[in-house]
Design a protein around this motif. Structure first.
Motif, short mmCIF file in Angstrom:
data_model
loop_
_atom_site.label_atom_id
_atom_site.label_comp_id
_atom_site.label_asym_id
_atom_site.label_seq_id
_atom_site.Cartn_x
_atom_site.Cartn_y
_atom_site.Cartn_z
N VAL A 62 31.61 44.30 25.08
CA VAL A 62 32.07 43.01 24.57
C VAL A 62 31.95 41.97 25.67
O VAL A 62 32.08 42.29 26.85
CB VAL A 62 33.53 43.07 24.07
CG1 VAL A 62 33.62 43.92 22.82
CG2 VAL A 62 34.44 43.62 25.16
N GLU A 63 31.70 40.74 25.26
CA GLU A 63 31.56 39.66 26.21
C GLU A 63 32.91 38.98 26.40
O GLU A 63 33.53 38.55 25.43
CB GLU A 63 30.53 38.65 25.70
CG GLU A 63 30.14 37.62 26.73
CD GLU A 63 29.02 36.73 26.21
OE1 GLU A 63 29.03 36.40 25.01
OE2 GLU A 63 28.14 36.38 27.00
N ILE A 64 33.36 38.93 27.64
CA ILE A 64 34.65 38.31 27.91
C ILE A 64 34.52 37.32 29.06
O ILE A 64 33.49 37.27 29.73
CB ILE A 64 35.72 39.37 28.29
CG1 ILE A 64 35.29 40.12 29.55
CG2 ILE A 64 35.95 40.32 27.13
CD1 ILE A 64 36.40 40.89 30.21
N LYS A 65 35.54 36.58 29.26
CA LYS A 65 35.56 35.65 30.39
C LYS A 65 36.26 36.34 31.55
O LYS A 65 37.42 36.73 31.44
CB LYS A 65 36.30 34.38 29.99
CG LYS A 65 35.90 33.18 30.80
CD LYS A 65 36.56 31.93 30.26
CE LYS A 65 35.58 31.10 29.43
NZ LYS A 65 36.17 29.83 29.00
N ALA A 66 35.56 36.51 32.65
CA ALA A 66 36.13 37.22 33.78
C ALA A 66 37.13 36.34 34.51
O ALA A 66 37.00 35.12 34.55
CB ALA A 66 35.02 37.66 34.74
N GLY A 67 38.10 36.97 35.08
CA GLY A 67 39.08 36.22 35.84
C GLY A 67 40.01 37.15 36.59
O GLY A 67 40.32 38.23 36.13
N ARG A 68 40.41 36.72 37.76
CA ARG A 68 41.34 37.47 38.59
C ARG A 68 40.83 38.87 38.93
O ARG A 68 41.60 39.77 39.16
CB ARG A 68 42.70 37.60 37.89
CG ARG A 68 43.32 36.26 37.55
CD ARG A 68 44.60 36.46 36.80
NE ARG A 68 45.58 37.17 37.62
CZ ARG A 68 46.56 36.57 38.28
NH1 ARG A 68 46.67 35.26 38.22
NH2 ARG A 68 47.41 37.26 38.99
#
Ligand SMILES: [Zn+2]
Length: 84
Positions: A62-68
């Motif tokens: 799945v495509e997600i927004k990376a962060g932290r």
């Protein structure tokens, strides 16, 4: 399927999509885009995918927004909490 196109029936819709005959379709159920001879496609487990995203979806990615991500590693040098 091929015969229908080969007979040269007046079918402007088919001609608009592509003059070539589709050889396969994208194995992603949500896409199912036609794949034509010479197209650059992704092959996985005997199936063809029109683009890498379709393959990724089929594999469960799945495509997600990376962060932290890796935040702890960066904070070590910045905060200076690590003593030499
Ligand atoms: Zn696709």
């Amino acid at each position: 399927m091929l015969d229908r196109f080969a007979q040269g029936l007046p079918d402007p819709q088919a001609q608009k999509e592509s003059p070539e005959h589709p050889v396969d379709e994208c194995a992603n159920d949500e896409c199912q885009a036609w794949i034509y001879s010479g197209d650059k496609v992704w092959r996985y487990d005997g199936d063809h995918y029109c683009k890498f995203k379709c393959l990724a979806i089929a594999m469960g990615a799945v495509e997600i927004k990376a962060g932290r991500v890796g935040n702890d590693d960066h904070s070590v040098s910045k905060t200076g909490s690590q003593k030499f």
